[in-house]
Design a protein around this motif. Structure first.
Motif, PDB file in Angstrom:
ATOM      1  N   UNK A  99       0.799  -1.212   0.000  1.00 31.13           N
ATOM      2  CA  UNK A  99       0.000   0.000   0.000  1.00 31.13           C
ATOM      3  C   UNK A  99       0.833   1.264   0.000  1.00 31.13           C
ATOM      4  N   UNK A 100       0.130   2.355  -0.244  1.00 30.18           N
ATOM      5  CA  UNK A 100       0.730   3.677  -0.222  1.00 30.18           C
ATOM      6  C   UNK A 100       0.005   4.536   0.807  1.00 30.18           C
ATOM      7  N   UNK A 101       0.782   5.272   1.569  1.00 32.32           N
ATOM      8  CA  UNK A 101       0.284   6.237   2.538  1.00 32.32           C
ATOM      9  C   UNK A 101       0.954   7.575   2.237  1.00 32.32           C
ATOM     10  N   UNK A 102       0.404   8.632   2.781  1.00 28.75           N
ATOM     11  CA  UNK A 102       1.046   9.930   2.604  1.00 28.75           C
ATOM     12  C   UNK A 102       0.891  10.768   3.865  1.00 28.75           C
ATOM     13  N   UNK A 103       1.831  11.685   4.017  1.00 31.27           N
ATOM     14  CA  UNK A 103       1.800  12.568   5.174  1.00 31.27           C
ATOM     15  C   UNK A 103       2.206  13.961   4.742  1.00 31.27           C
ATOM     16  N   UNK A 104       1.269  14.884   4.872  1.00 29.48           N
ATOM     17  CA  UNK A 104       1.545  16.278   4.576  1.00 29.48           C
ATOM     18  C   UNK A 104       2.010  16.976   5.855  1.00 29.48           C
ATOM     19  N   UNK A 105       2.740  18.075   5.729  1.00 30.29           N
ATOM     20  CA  UNK A 105       3.225  18.777   6.936  1.00 30.29           C
ATOM     21  C   UNK A 105       2.084  19.143   7.868  1.00 30.29           C
ATOM     22  N   UNK A 106       2.242  18.796   9.135  1.00 31.48           N
ATOM     23  CA  UNK A 106       1.239  19.112  10.139  1.00 31.48           C
ATOM     24  C   UNK A 106       0.081  18.148  10.192  1.00 31.48           C
ATOM     25  N   UNK A 107       0.073  17.163   9.296  1.00 31.83           N
ATOM     26  CA  UNK A 107      -1.020  16.189   9.254  1.00 31.83           C
ATOM     27  C   UNK A 107      -0.547  14.810   9.664  1.00 31.83           C
ATOM     28  N   UNK A 108      -1.508  13.967  10.018  1.00 36.00           N
ATOM     29  CA  UNK A 108      -1.179  12.581  10.303  1.00 36.00           C
ATOM     30  C   UNK A 108      -1.010  11.808   8.994  1.00 36.00           C
ATOM     31  N   UNK A 109      -0.292  10.712   9.078  1.00 37.85           N
ATOM     32  CA  UNK A 109      -0.131   9.851   7.915  1.00 37.85           C
ATOM     33  C   UNK A 109      -1.489   9.239   7.577  1.00 37.85           C
ATOM     34  N   UNK A 110      -1.841   9.252   6.307  1.00 33.27           N
ATOM     35  CA  UNK A 110      -3.127   8.727   5.897  1.00 33.27           C
ATOM     36  C   UNK A 110      -2.975   7.695   4.790  1.00 33.27           C
ATOM     37  N   UNK A 111      -3.933   6.790   4.761  1.00 34.10           N
ATOM     38  CA  UNK A 111      -3.944   5.757   3.742  1.00 34.10           C
ATOM     39  C   UNK A 111      -4.350   6.349   2.396  1.00 34.10           C
ATOM     40  N   UNK A 112      -3.630   5.971   1.346  1.00 31.61           N
ATOM     41  CA  UNK A 112      -3.968   6.406  -0.010  1.00 31.61           C
ATOM     42  C   UNK A 112      -4.609   5.259  -0.787  1.00 31.61           C
TER      43      UNK A 112
END
Length: 120
Positions: free
Chosen positions: A35-48
């Protein structure tokens, strides 16, 4: 030990496309869900997106219809084709995989992350 190496990130203009790759290497009996996840600055890591060994896929609502996840079993590699990219897709993208070790115990492993920046 399973090692994941990601590639394909970069800078792209809004509406553009990128393709991420993540290759698994090391000693393991099998790879299951990738799988792929992403994390933007100031945000929690989220499932993509995720893809099972049987190639069942799932996507977050925010990327559905724009991103496509796929895998090459022979290469132990998962891909993420990202189309119609928007500034809100800017984040560090992480690959994650689960599977079985040679000793038949479960494992999960994370990649080091690759930066995707969508900006004009």
């Amino acid at each position: 030990q399973v090692h994941l190496v990601e590639s394909g990130g970069g800078l792209v203009q809004p509406g553009g496309s990128l393709r991420l790759s993540c290759a698994a290497s090391g000693s393991f009996a099998s790879i299951n869900v990738m799988g792929w996840y992403r994390q933007a600055p100031g945000n929690q890591r989220e499932l993509v997106a995720t893809i099972t060994g049987g190639e069942t896929t799932s996507y977050s609502d925010s990327v559905k219809g724009r991103f496509t996840i796929s895998r090459d079993h022979a290469k132990n590699t998962v891909y993420l084709q990202m189309n119609s990219l928007q500034p809100e897709d800017t984040a560090v993208y992480y690959c994650r995989t689960t599977g079985l070790t040679i000793a038949r115990s479960s494992f999960y492993s994370w990649g080091q992350g690759t930066q995707v920046t969508v900006s004009s």
